[in-house]
Design an enzyme around this catalytic site. Sequence first.
Site, PDB file in Angstrom:
ATOM      1  N   ASP A  30      64.066  24.836  12.845  1.00 54.32           N
ATOM      2  CA  ASP A  30      63.058  25.848  12.523  1.00 54.32           C
ATOM      3  C   ASP A  30      62.757  25.866  11.025  1.00 54.32           C
ATOM      4  O   ASP A  30      63.615  25.542  10.205  1.00 54.32           O
ATOM      5  CB  ASP A  30      63.587  27.220  12.985  1.00 54.32           C
ATOM      6  N   ASN A  66      55.497  26.282  22.716  1.00 56.11           N
ATOM      7  CA  ASN A  66      54.760  25.711  21.577  1.00 56.11           C
ATOM      8  C   ASN A  66      53.357  25.216  21.958  1.00 56.11           C
ATOM      9  O   ASN A  66      52.518  25.002  21.090  1.00 56.11           O
ATOM     10  CB  ASN A  66      55.534  24.548  20.933  1.00 56.11           C
TER      11      ASN A  66
END
Length: 247
Positions: A14, A62
Amino acid sequence: MAVGLPRHIAVIMDGNGRWATARGEPRIAGHREGAKSVRETVRAARELGIEALTLFAFSEQNWDRPPDEVDALMELLYRYVLEERAEIMDNQIRLTAIGALDRLPSFVRQPLFELCEASKENRGMTLCLALSYGGREDIVGAARALAADVRSGRIDPDEINEVLLDARLATASLPPLDLLIRTSGEYRISNFLLWQAAYAELYFTPRMWPEFRRPDLLEAIEAFRRRERRFGRVSAQVADEPAKRGP
Ligand code: FPP
C-alpha cells in the site's frame, strides 16, 4: 523462544498513490516504482529461503478505480510477467496467481498463465500474485465447493471442518501464512487473506510500498522472529512444543 524464518509471507503493498502525490507525480509513477519494490522483495525473499511469498497486486475492489489507473496497472502486470520471466525461471521460482483471474484482460492473462504453467515444477520458492482477489470471495468459493461436494455425495455435511474448507481455498497449495506485512501506516487487512491470516503475525510499517526494499523485508522478518507464537496456548507449552500451529 525465538522462532525461525516465516515459511509464507504475504504483503499488502500500500501507499503507491500517496508516495507519488507527495512527490508531485501522477499516481501511476507510484505503481511503477512499486513494481521495482516487487522485484527487489521477490529476489530478497528467494535468497533468504522463504517458501512462499503472496503479493496483493490487485484487489477485487480495485476494478472500481478510474479506468486510466486500472489500465496502467494491467500494463505494469503484463510487463512484469514478460520482463521477469528469465529471473523467475533461472531462480527456480514457481509463479501462481489467485483471484478472479477470468476478469483480467486476455493480454495479461495469457502470458501470466503461460509462465505459471512453464514454472509449475520449480521448487525454489512460490511467488503467488493475488489479482482481482478478495478474501471473502475466496471463502465463498470454498463454501461453494464444499456445497457441491455435499450435493454430489462425496462429503457428509457433518464431516465439514477447517481442514476441508482450507483445502478448497485459492491458497491450498501454499504453506500456512506466517507473516502478513502492510505498508503505508494503515492498520487494516482490507479483504486480503482473511481466513489464512487467523494465526499470522501482523507487521505494519509506515514505509510506503515504493520505498520498501530489502532492508525493510529483513526488518519485518526480524520482528517476526522476536514474536512468541502461542496459537491459543500458554508460554510454557510453546517452549515444550513450538511447532504446533493452526490448520
Ligand atoms: C496500493 O497502493 C497498490 C495497488 C492497488 C497496486 C499494487 C501494484 C504494484 C505494486 C505494481 C504492480 C505489481 C506487480 C506485481 C508488478 P495505492 O494505490 O492504494 O496507494 P494509496 O493508498 O497511497 O493511494
